[in-house]
Write an enzyme that holds these catalytic residues in place. Structure first.
Site, mmCIF file in Angstrom:
data_model
loop_
_atom_site.group_PDB
_atom_site.id
_atom_site.type_symbol
_atom_site.label_atom_id
_atom_site.label_comp_id
_atom_site.label_asym_id
_atom_site.label_seq_id
_atom_site.Cartn_x
_atom_site.Cartn_y
_atom_site.Cartn_z
ATOM 1 N N ARG A 177 33.830 28.519 26.830
ATOM 2 C CA ARG A 177 34.682 29.190 27.820
ATOM 3 C C ARG A 177 35.638 28.158 28.575
ATOM 4 O O ARG A 177 35.845 28.834 29.688
ATOM 5 C CB ARG A 177 33.499 29.835 28.860
ATOM 6 C CG ARG A 177 32.710 30.727 28.087
ATOM 7 C CD ARG A 177 33.368 32.186 27.385
ATOM 8 N NE ARG A 177 32.306 32.922 26.740
ATOM 9 C CZ ARG A 177 32.183 32.699 25.282
ATOM 10 N NH1 ARG A 177 32.744 31.831 24.710
ATOM 11 N NH2 ARG A 177 31.117 33.194 24.717
ATOM 12 N N SER A 227 29.955 39.635 30.117
ATOM 13 C CA SER A 227 28.941 38.749 30.798
ATOM 14 C C SER A 227 29.435 38.196 32.216
ATOM 15 O O SER A 227 30.355 37.592 32.128
ATOM 16 C CB SER A 227 28.621 37.638 29.674
ATOM 17 O OG SER A 227 28.187 38.238 28.639
ATOM 18 N N GLU A 297 30.912 33.436 34.972
ATOM 19 C CA GLU A 297 32.140 33.433 33.834
ATOM 20 C C GLU A 297 33.198 34.179 34.324
ATOM 21 O O GLU A 297 34.254 33.502 34.173
ATOM 22 C CB GLU A 297 31.448 34.045 32.495
ATOM 23 C CG GLU A 297 32.366 34.175 31.543
ATOM 24 C CD GLU A 297 31.864 34.423 30.112
ATOM 25 O OE1 GLU A 297 30.683 34.074 29.771
ATOM 26 O OE2 GLU A 297 32.418 34.959 29.166
HETATM 27 C C1 LIG Z 1 32.925 45.092 27.989
HETATM 28 C C2 LIG Z 1 33.302 43.619 27.931
HETATM 29 C C3 LIG Z 1 32.924 42.903 26.958
HETATM 30 C C4 LIG Z 1 33.295 41.714 27.024
HETATM 31 N N1 LIG Z 1 32.730 40.669 25.747
HETATM 32 C C5 LIG Z 1 33.162 39.471 25.645
HETATM 33 C C6 LIG Z 1 32.652 38.805 24.635
HETATM 34 O O1 LIG Z 1 31.859 39.109 23.803
HETATM 35 N N2 LIG Z 1 33.059 37.250 24.629
HETATM 36 C C7 LIG Z 1 33.659 36.826 25.524
HETATM 37 O O2 LIG Z 1 34.270 35.426 25.556
HETATM 38 N N3 LIG Z 1 34.418 37.513 26.619
HETATM 39 C C8 LIG Z 1 34.061 38.774 26.592
HETATM 40 N N4 LIG Z 1 34.447 39.879 27.704
HETATM 41 C C9 LIG Z 1 35.167 38.933 28.636
HETATM 42 C C10 LIG Z 1 36.693 39.238 28.540
HETATM 43 O O3 LIG Z 1 37.098 40.128 27.686
HETATM 44 C C11 LIG Z 1 37.198 37.613 27.830
HETATM 45 O O4 LIG Z 1 37.088 36.594 28.649
HETATM 46 C C12 LIG Z 1 38.879 37.803 27.619
HETATM 47 O O5 LIG Z 1 39.115 36.788 26.882
HETATM 48 C C13 LIG Z 1 39.547 37.671 28.558
HETATM 49 O O6 LIG Z 1 41.015 38.222 28.303
HETATM 50 P P1 LIG Z 1 42.050 38.973 29.356
HETATM 51 O O7 LIG Z 1 43.280 39.137 28.794
HETATM 52 O O8 LIG Z 1 41.397 40.219 29.897
HETATM 53 O O9 LIG Z 1 42.143 37.916 30.863
HETATM 54 P P2 LIG Z 1 42.009 38.195 32.024
HETATM 55 O O10 LIG Z 1 40.755 38.461 32.631
HETATM 56 O O11 LIG Z 1 43.121 38.888 32.668
HETATM 57 O O12 LIG Z 1 42.097 36.494 32.641
HETATM 58 C C14 LIG Z 1 40.903 35.549 32.515
HETATM 59 C C15 LIG Z 1 41.628 34.475 32.631
HETATM 60 O O13 LIG Z 1 42.439 33.981 31.630
HETATM 61 C C16 LIG Z 1 43.866 33.551 32.362
HETATM 62 N N5 LIG Z 1 44.768 34.094 31.514
HETATM 63 C C17 LIG Z 1 45.056 35.447 31.072
HETATM 64 N N6 LIG Z 1 46.057 35.473 30.196
HETATM 65 C C18 LIG Z 1 46.634 34.212 30.009
HETATM 66 C C19 LIG Z 1 47.778 33.448 29.723
HETATM 67 N N7 LIG Z 1 48.408 34.277 28.810
HETATM 68 N N8 LIG Z 1 48.032 32.082 30.000
HETATM 69 C C20 LIG Z 1 47.159 31.526 30.805
HETATM 70 N N9 LIG Z 1 46.252 31.944 31.249
HETATM 71 C C21 LIG Z 1 45.996 33.130 30.877
HETATM 72 C C22 LIG Z 1 43.670 34.322 33.965
HETATM 73 O O14 LIG Z 1 44.439 33.541 34.739
HETATM 74 C C23 LIG Z 1 42.189 34.283 34.218
HETATM 75 O O15 LIG Z 1 41.937 32.798 34.672
HETATM 76 C C24 LIG Z 1 33.971 40.812 27.865
HETATM 77 C C25 LIG Z 1 34.516 41.736 28.860
HETATM 78 C C26 LIG Z 1 34.317 43.259 29.036
HETATM 79 C C27 LIG Z 1 34.781 43.826 29.976
#
Ligand SMILES: Cc1cc2nc3c(=O)[nH]c(=O)nc-3n(C[C@H](O)[C@H](O)[C@H](O)COP(=O)(O)OP(=O)(O)OC[C@H]3O[C@@H](n4cnc5c(N)ncnc54)[C@H](O)[C@@H]3O)c2cc1C
Length: 304
Positions: A177, A227, A297
């Protein structure tokens, strides 16, 4: 924050892409969070560079978000500028050599569907993660035995001082992560994925199977950020929380999911403060009982 100064941001990006006093609960899967002074939705690299350059010049803080699926935004919102790298910056192109080039704001599910349409395998594990590819690279998102790092060829990044660089997979410092993106405050602009030729029916059925497993095991009927805690070495966070007797434990409208104790859910009107209090209670109880320290996380931003 000084409204007049912030208003000038419309000089560096199309005013239609700028939103003032924007409620962050509309941009997070937790459906929680106060207002951001400004939220911008860039459509190209030039927009991103222009906004960051402007923020640096004016000494205004800025934060990058993707789909907000791993975020807890404070109830008092965010001072400064939120740069949402999302579906407005999400072009995708399939190469002839089993590669897919994609802009950072594209949703993982969309990339997985494009891979499926082109008979490319490797992306199935990520098809149900509700984030952008940029967020997934930043977090090295993973599920069902796969991690984003396994399918990366190279990543185009923007450094805080405005340099655009392309790093191959082995220079991305991927860990559990985490990646070089958070360590160096880079912004993910574009990603090149390397997949393998595969059988369309097998890819489709694997995606269906994994998404059914998610629906069965995860409380997808409630807002959450997935998570809540990282997996501590040698344990599973959800199992420890369950064994600590915390299934269903509630602070206001924040609750440890009874379906999957690794998820904190919003039962309707949870505040960030309630979620944070609940998370702290969970950490303390698990530590007392098992001498294991859970680490969040979910990433916190803004004022709590
Ligand atoms: C129902 C559910 C299920 C999930 N299942 C999983 C799973 O199975 N595995 C898993 O790993 N995660 C899971 N997640 C968590 C999440 O979806 C992941 O961590 C995902 O990768 C986050 O992407 P995001 O675009 O929503 O980022 P955000 O939540 O918007 O941001 C997360 C972090 O990434 C940074 N960020 C976002 N975009 C960029 C960019 N372009 N450049 C630099 N930094 C950036 C942000 O600053 C922040 O620190 C789940 C979430 C939910 C709600």
């Amino acid at each position: 924050m000084e409204g007049d100064i912030l208003g000038n941001i419309r000089e560096v990006i199309n005013p239609e892409q700028v939103f003032f006093e924007e409620p962050m609960k509309n941009h997070t899967s937790f459906r929680v969070g106060g207002t951001a002074d400004v939220l911008v939705k860039p459509t190209c690299i030039t927009d991103i560079e222009a906004v960051i350059g402007w923020c640096e010049e004016q000494s205004i803080p800025y934060y990058i978000i993707g789909n907000g699926s791993n975020l807890l935004v404070g109830d008092n919102g965010i001072r400064g500028v939120v740069i949402q790298i999302g579906t407005d910056f999400s072009e995708i192109e399939v190469g002839e050599d089993n590669t897919i080039w994609v802009q950072a704001g594209c949703m993982l599910g969309k990339v997985a569907n494009v891979a499926l349409e082109h008979g490319l395998t490797g992306m199935e594990f990520a098809s149900g993660i509700p984030g952008t590819i940029g967020g997934a690279v930043m977090m090295n998102a993973g599920a069902y035995g796969g991690e984003i790092k396994d399918i990366i060829e190279c990543v185009t990044l923007l450094s805080p001082d405005g340099e655009v660089l392309i790093l191959p997979q082995d220079q991305m410092e991927f860990g559990y992560r985490e990646s070089i993106v958070s360590k160096k405050n880079y912004i993910v602009l574009e990603v090149k994925l390397r997949l393998e030729p595969g059988d369309v029916d097998s890819i489709a059925s694997r995606m269906k199977e994994l998404n059914a497993a998610r629906r069965e095991k995860q409380p997808l009927e409630f807002p959450s950020a997935g998570s809540t805690f990282k997996r501590p070495e040698g344990y599973f966070a959800g199992k420890l929380i369950m064994e600590a007797g915390l299934a269903g434990y509630r602070v206001g409208d924040a609750q440890v999911s009874e379906k999957h104790c690794g998820f904190v859910i919003n039962r309707g009107n949870a505040t960030a403060k309630e979620i944070l209090t609940l998370m702290n209670d969970v950490v303390n109880r698990v530590e007392e009982q098992f001498k294991v320290t859970l680490e969040p996380e979910v990433r916190k931003i803004g004022e709590f």
